[in-house]
Every structure is written in C-alpha cells, then in structure tokens.
Write a protein that holds these residues in place. Structure first.
Motif, mmCIF file in Angstrom:
data_model
loop_
_atom_site.group_PDB
_atom_site.id
_atom_site.type_symbol
_atom_site.label_atom_id
_atom_site.label_comp_id
_atom_site.label_asym_id
_atom_site.label_seq_id
_atom_site.Cartn_x
_atom_site.Cartn_y
_atom_site.Cartn_z
ATOM 1 N N ALA A 1 9.714 -7.006 6.503
ATOM 2 C CA ALA A 1 10.049 -6.501 7.833
ATOM 3 C C ALA A 1 11.437 -5.870 7.816
ATOM 4 C CB ALA A 1 9.995 -7.621 8.856
ATOM 5 N N ASP A 2 11.614 -4.805 8.625
ATOM 6 C CA ASP A 2 12.914 -4.155 8.732
ATOM 7 C C ASP A 2 13.823 -4.850 9.740
ATOM 8 O OD1 ASP A 2 10.771 -1.777 8.194
ATOM 9 O OD2 ASP A 2 12.666 -1.410 7.144
ATOM 10 N N ASP A 3 13.212 -5.478 10.723
ATOM 11 C CA ASP A 3 13.991 -6.196 11.732
ATOM 12 C C ASP A 3 13.137 -7.318 12.305
ATOM 13 O OD1 ASP A 3 16.106 -6.860 13.486
ATOM 14 O OD2 ASP A 3 16.652 -4.742 13.682
ATOM 15 N N TYR A 4 13.741 -8.076 13.218
ATOM 16 C CA TYR A 4 13.152 -9.343 13.659
ATOM 17 C C TYR A 4 13.568 -9.598 15.101
ATOM 18 C CZ TYR A 4 13.083 -14.545 13.815
ATOM 19 O OH TYR A 4 12.900 -15.858 14.138
ATOM 20 N N CYS A 5 12.586 -9.879 15.987
ATOM 21 C CA CYS A 5 12.877 -10.201 17.377
ATOM 22 C C CYS A 5 12.175 -11.504 17.744
ATOM 23 C CB CYS A 5 12.394 -9.089 18.313
ATOM 24 S SG CYS A 5 13.325 -7.548 18.184
ATOM 25 N N THR A 6 12.905 -12.408 18.389
ATOM 26 C CA THR A 6 12.305 -13.668 18.797
ATOM 27 C C THR A 6 11.778 -13.570 20.222
ATOM 28 O OG1 THR A 6 14.443 -14.485 19.577
ATOM 29 C CG2 THR A 6 13.834 -14.994 17.307
ATOM 30 N N LYS A 7 10.733 -14.361 20.500
ATOM 31 C CA LYS A 7 10.166 -14.434 21.842
ATOM 32 C C LYS A 7 10.862 -15.545 22.630
ATOM 33 C CE LYS A 7 5.617 -12.874 20.305
ATOM 34 N NZ LYS A 7 4.189 -13.210 20.202
ATOM 35 N N PRO A 8 11.070 -15.356 23.953
ATOM 36 C CA PRO A 8 10.666 -14.203 24.764
ATOM 37 C C PRO A 8 11.499 -12.969 24.451
ATOM 38 C CG PRO A 8 11.924 -15.755 26.079
ATOM 39 C CD PRO A 8 11.676 -16.431 24.772
ATOM 40 N N ILE A 9 10.819 -11.847 24.365
ATOM 41 C CA ILE A 9 11.443 -10.603 23.909
ATOM 42 C C ILE A 9 12.121 -9.888 25.065
ATOM 43 C CG2 ILE A 9 10.973 -8.336 22.904
ATOM 44 C CD1 ILE A 9 8.518 -9.702 21.554
ATOM 45 N N ARG A 10 13.335 -9.459 24.841
ATOM 46 C CA ARG A 10 14.028 -8.591 25.795
ATOM 47 C C ARG A 10 13.570 -7.162 25.520
ATOM 48 N NH1 ARG A 10 18.294 -11.032 28.392
ATOM 49 N NH2 ARG A 10 18.899 -13.080 27.600
ATOM 50 N N SER B 1 0.835 -1.201 0.000
ATOM 51 C CA SER B 1 0.000 0.000 0.000
ATOM 52 C C SER B 1 0.870 1.253 0.000
ATOM 53 C CB SER B 1 -0.916 -0.001 1.226
ATOM 54 O OG SER B 1 -1.562 1.242 1.354
ATOM 55 N N GLN B 2 0.532 2.192 -0.836
ATOM 56 C CA GLN B 2 1.303 3.433 -0.929
ATOM 57 C C GLN B 2 1.224 4.222 0.376
ATOM 58 O OE1 GLN B 2 0.232 5.852 -4.277
ATOM 59 N NE2 GLN B 2 1.854 7.337 -3.944
ATOM 60 N N GLN B 3 0.081 4.103 1.083
ATOM 61 C CA GLN B 3 -0.112 4.854 2.313
ATOM 62 C C GLN B 3 0.759 4.355 3.458
ATOM 63 O OE1 GLN B 3 -4.511 4.039 1.879
ATOM 64 N NE2 GLN B 3 -4.624 6.066 2.827
ATOM 65 N N SER B 4 1.122 3.075 3.445
ATOM 66 C CA SER B 4 1.817 2.500 4.596
ATOM 67 C C SER B 4 3.149 1.844 4.246
ATOM 68 C CB SER B 4 0.917 1.462 5.283
ATOM 69 O OG SER B 4 0.517 0.457 4.352
ATOM 70 N N SER B 5 3.554 1.892 3.009
ATOM 71 C CA SER B 5 4.754 1.156 2.581
ATOM 72 C C SER B 5 6.032 1.648 3.246
ATOM 73 C CB SER B 5 4.901 1.250 1.062
ATOM 74 O OG SER B 5 5.046 2.614 0.674
ATOM 75 N N HIS B 6 6.046 2.901 3.728
ATOM 76 C CA HIS B 6 7.260 3.483 4.288
ATOM 77 C C HIS B 6 7.447 3.194 5.778
ATOM 78 C CE1 HIS B 6 4.010 6.190 5.374
ATOM 79 N NE2 HIS B 6 4.786 6.660 6.333
ATOM 80 N N ILE B 7 6.446 2.644 6.444
ATOM 81 C CA ILE B 7 6.470 2.494 7.903
ATOM 82 C C ILE B 7 7.434 1.381 8.305
ATOM 83 C CG2 ILE B 7 5.077 2.007 9.960
ATOM 84 C CD1 ILE B 7 2.633 2.969 8.396
ATOM 85 N N PRO B 8 8.368 1.647 9.224
ATOM 86 C CA PRO B 8 9.260 0.574 9.698
ATOM 87 C C PRO B 8 8.455 -0.525 10.422
ATOM 88 C CG PRO B 8 10.077 2.743 10.340
ATOM 89 C CD PRO B 8 8.688 2.945 9.843
ATOM 90 N N ILE B 9 8.850 -1.774 10.198
ATOM 91 C CA ILE B 9 8.148 -2.913 10.796
ATOM 92 C C ILE B 9 9.160 -3.828 11.476
ATOM 93 C CG2 ILE B 9 6.679 -4.925 10.370
ATOM 94 C CD1 ILE B 9 5.607 -3.505 7.903
ATOM 95 N N ILE B 10 8.864 -4.175 12.724
ATOM 96 C CA ILE B 10 9.659 -5.162 13.452
ATOM 97 C C ILE B 10 8.785 -6.407 13.625
ATOM 98 C CG2 ILE B 10 10.878 -5.720 15.587
ATOM 99 C CD1 ILE B 10 11.345 -2.746 16.005
ATOM 100 N N ALA B 11 9.261 -7.551 13.150
ATOM 101 C CA ALA B 11 8.527 -8.806 13.294
ATOM 102 C C ALA B 11 8.811 -9.399 14.670
ATOM 103 C CB ALA B 11 8.930 -9.784 12.196
ATOM 104 N N LEU B 12 7.738 -9.820 15.351
ATOM 105 C CA LEU B 12 7.854 -10.466 16.656
ATOM 106 C C LEU B 12 7.338 -11.888 16.519
ATOM 107 C CD1 LEU B 12 6.313 -7.642 18.894
ATOM 108 C CD2 LEU B 12 8.696 -7.914 18.187
#
Length: 531
Positions: free
Chosen positions: A505-514, A477-488
């Motif tokens: 996704a711009d980055d990735y964090c595994t659970k349990p999350i620090r 989507s053009q409206q939201s394509s620029h938003i940074p995303i972190i996958a949990l």
C-alpha cells in the motif's frame, strides 16, 4: 497391659514411670532407660514447662482432664507440634496420650492463608464488579445522549419537519438512522448481557399470547428476508394457552435467532419458526425452533457459539459482521426463565436453534399433524431487485454519470459494508471522481487488471480474500503493479500500518475515515503519478 496402646503413651507423676514404644519413637529415643526416671521437663522448652506448671497442671488438678497442644523437643533437638491429652488418676498419676500434629497445623495455616486470599479476592471482585457497573452506566449515558440527538434529528428530517428533501438526501438520512439504531442495539445488548451475567436483570413475567409473540418477532426480520428473497414459514398450533414469560425479553431472544438465520442464509433460502409442546423429565416445555437453510456450523465450533464476544470466523476475511453478543444474551435470557437452548447444525445445510421454556398450558397439541404441516401458517416473501439504486447511481456502471465526467479519475473502492460504500462513493462522486466497486478481495484484483483504475481504496477486512493478500497480488501483476493503493482499515495499531505498507500500500487510513483527509491523500497520490 499398658503396652497394648498404639498411641504414644506416657505415665508419670513427677518423672515418667512408664512409656510405650510409640511414645519413645515419637520423641526420637531408642531405649526406655533414656527417659524412665528422668524429668519430663527434658521433653519441652523452658517456656513450655512454665506454661504447664502455671496453667495446665492447675486446670488438671481441678477438672482431672486437659487437652491441648505443646511445642515438644526430640532427642536430637528438633521440634514438632504435639497434640496431647492429660488425665489425672485417683492415685495422683498423670496419663499422657500424645501425637505429632505438625502436618495438621501446617494444613490449618495453609487453609487460613487460602481463606484470607479468597476474602481478599472476593473483595477485589466486588470492587471490580462495582466499577464495571458504574462504567457501563456512565458509558450508557454518554453514548445514549448523542444517539438521542442523531436518531431524533434523523426522524425529524425523515418526516420533513425542516422542509422538503430530495430522494438522495432521504436515502442518506435513512442510512444515518439505520446506523444509529444499530449502535443503540449493540449498546443495549452489552448492558443486558452485563446485567444478566450479574443476575441483576429483573424479569417482568406476564401471560403472553404465543401467536402474537411469534408473529411480532417475525415482523422484525421481514424486510431483511424480503431483500434476500427468503421464505419465512411459521408453524404455530392454534388455541395454545398463554405462556408466562417476560414478553419483551423472549421477543428479544426470538428476534436475535431470526436475525442470525436471515444473516447466515443465502438468497432464496427458507427460515422456519416452529412452536411445539414437549415433555422432558416429565416437565412440560414450550419449544420455539428457528430452522434455516444457511451455511451451517461445524461440530468443533458449536461449543463457542454462546460465549460473549466470540465468533466462529474471526479472521480478516470474515464474511459476516457482528459482535458475538447475540447468542450469549439469548442463552442468559432463556436460563433466567429456567429454560435452556439447544442447537443442531450441518455444515453447508443449515441450523436449528431451539429454546425450551417451562410451560403450564393445559391444551394439547397434535404434534404429528403439526410436523406434517396441517397446522402451519406460511408467510412467504417476494424478491426485491438485486441492484441497490443508490449504489448504481453513484458508480461508473451508470453511463449518464460517466458522460458527465469524461475526464474524471477512476477510483476502485474495495469494500463490503453497504453503509461505508454509500458514504465513501457519494462523497467521491460529489468531489468529481468516477468510481467502480468491488465487494470482495478477488473482485478487486480482477477489476484492477481489467479497468486499470487511477487509484485503489482497499478495505483490509474483506470476504473471500483479505485486503493484504489482494494488495500483494495486485502488486505482483504487471498490469496493475503501478496503481496507487490506499489501505482502509479499522485496525489502528502501529504494527497494522507497517503490515499494510509492507504488503504494497502507498498510504493508510484508519476508520472512522475523515473524508476530507481521504480526498487530500487521493489528490496527493494522483498528482505524484502525473509528475
């Protein structure tokens, strides 16, 4: 006269004086003249001839009969295992009846090999079972020790042993205690199932009042039912004699079935616990039926219900959490009571789980009256407010909070687990961020387009649409394509990180999350956007 024998027959004293066609064929000869009058030793290897002379013939001379085996030689030099019996006549002649037992001997060898492999397999299985039991016992100790501290300290804090706490602190402590209790239940289920499968779970059978058993089980789910405005109805005939069961185990069975019914029944539904006496194959049973108006089960999935660690919906967008241990444990506990479990279900309408327990009660039940509702005792729960007070306080739907943080970055959290929601949002709020919550993948897409948050925290295991699909649509989507995303995500394999990054996704964090590390990643991505 002697040619009537169908088995290979040889008559000889020193040399063969008669043999029938079957014997001729067995040794690969075509004409009688090839063997008649010739030494019988030509039919065996020298070592077998010596064995006959040293062992067989002396025994035959003494007892008049010998039966055993020999390695025989055909005319063409090939060999076979011969089963033969020798009889000594009064005239001193020896009658030999023989047959080819090569295939039988091969089968015996194969059977012996199979038995040896089975013995080895059983030994390894016993060793594996012993190691499993030792592992479970050790892990039980290692897990229960810290859990004891967690639950004990939580209880002390709840009772204000260490001093007064405010409402927000009390709610956080309650969340810790609930999560610790849930973990303890899972540990107990795993150990109980392991013991039941190994037939090491011992039942403590005592006469148990049926009404008390049912109402105490219902008491465990009244709070959860209250939260979803579910109507609980108990139909228990009065005056039933006690049933001989392990009270704690059967209560565990009923609670598991009732909790499943609550979990899979939408708001404003109905759950019934009905008790009846029935006869099957002239045997008396007491039947406990848990009936709900929930989502139901497709016929193709019914055979998977009672398998350990098996769930009907195992995809990323699985809506209902769980380990798949509950129903497996239900079945084993009921079977240990010499009972059985039955289930009927209609997709989209609800399910009925019934346990049948042997019952020697003398009282009779008016089943027709019971089914018509004449003996029913209803327990109806009222509705709770749908809004979670803690979540409302710490999300941007609270105007007071927004007024306090006018310039704070807005973070969209896409998460469906209540404990994770409360933990992450409260921590972000304490660090000065505004938050908005999406409980499904579709909601995350809509909020991202309408609110244009500064950053998105996207859980991968989401209902309706999983996180990977949601990220892809947000990026499209053009409206939201620029938003940074972190996958949990709790999926922690290297390939899972690649999948998240490939989805956008711009980055990735595994659970349990620090949480400190999460905030550092958020700051890094937000600072990158402003430069």
């Amino acid at each position: 006269m002697k040619t009537r024998h169908c088995k290979p027959l040889l008559l000889f004293s020193a040399n063969p004086t008669y043999l029938n066609p079957a014997h001729l064929k067995l040794f690969g000869y075509e004409h009688l003249e090839e063997l008649i009058g010739k030494s019988w030793t030509s039919l065996y290897f020298p070592e077998e001839v010596r064995r006959f002379e040293q062992e067989v013939f002396p025994h035959l001379h003494t007892h008049g009969f010998w039966q055993g085996e020999a390695q025989a030689v055909r005319k063409d030099g090939s060999t076979f295992v011969e089963g033969l019996s020798l009889t000594r006549t009064e005239k001193g002649e020896i009658i030999c009846v023989c047959r080819n037992i090569t295939e039988q001997k091969h089968a015996e060898v194969q059977l012996q090999q199979i038995n040896e492999r089975l013995t080895l397999t059983n030994t390894e299985l016993y060793r594996a079972t012993r190691l499993r039991d030792e592992f479970l016992a050790n892990m039980s100790h290692e897990l229960r020790t810290p859990l004891n501290v967690i639950l004990g300290m939580s209880e002390s804090l709840q009772e204000k042993v260490y001093g007064a706490i405010n409402q927000q602190q009390e709610e956080a402590i309650n969340m810790i205690a609930q999560s610790g209790s849930h973990l303890l239940e899972l540990i107990n289920d795993i150990l109980d199932l392991s013991k039941a499968e190994a037939s090491k779970l011992e039942l403590q059978l005592v006469p148990t009042p049926i009404s008390e058993l049912c109402h105490s089980s219902l008491g465990f789910v009244t709070h959860q039912a209250h939260q979803k405005n579910l109507k609980l109805v108990a139909q228990i005939p009065p005056g039933l004699p006690d049933i001989l069961v392990d009270e704690r185990r059967i209560r565990q069975v009923l609670i598991n079935l009732l909790m499943n019914a609550v979990k899979f029944t939408p708001n404003n539904g109905t759950i019934q616990l009905i008790v009846q006496q029935k006869y099957q194959a002239d045997r008396p049973f007491l039947c406990f039926s848990v009936i709900d108006t929930g989502i139901g089960i497709a016929p193709d999935n019914l055979n998977r219900l009672f398998k350990p660690f098996s769930q009907i919906d195992s995809s990323l967008n699985r809506r209902y959490a769980g380990t798949g241990l509950g129903l497996a444990l239900v079945r084993r506990l009921v079977e240990l009571h010499h009972g059985k479990v039955d289930v009927t279900s209609t997709l989209g309408q609800g399910s009925c789980f019934t346990i049948y327990l042997p019952y020697q009660g003398d009282s009779t039940v008016d089943v027709a009256k019971l089914q018509s509702g004449g003996q029913a005792t209803a327990i109806t729960q009222s509705i709770l407010p749908a809004t979670n007070a803690v979540t409302e306080l710490i999300t941007d739907t609270n105007p007071t909070l927004i007024a306090q943080l006018p310039m704070a970055p807005l973070i969209l959290l896409a998460e469906d687990n209540e404990a994770n929601i409360a933990t992450i949002i409260s921590y972000l709020n304490a660090r000065g961020y505004q938050t908005v919550l999406a409980r499904t993948g579709k909601e995350a897409i809509e909020i991202a387009q309408m609110r244009s948050p500064d950053l998105i925290l996207m859980d991968i295991q989401m209902p309706e649409m999983n996180g990977l699909e949601s990220i892809q649509q947000i990026r499209a989507s053009q409206q939201s394509s620029h938003i940074p995303i972190i996958a949990l995500t709790a999926l922690a394999m290297a390939s899972d990180r690649d999948k998240c990054l490939a989805a956008g996704a711009d980055d990735y964090c595994t659970k349990p999350i620090r949480l400190k590390q999460l905030v550092a990643t958020i700051r890094s991505l937000l600072s990158r956007e402003t430069t």
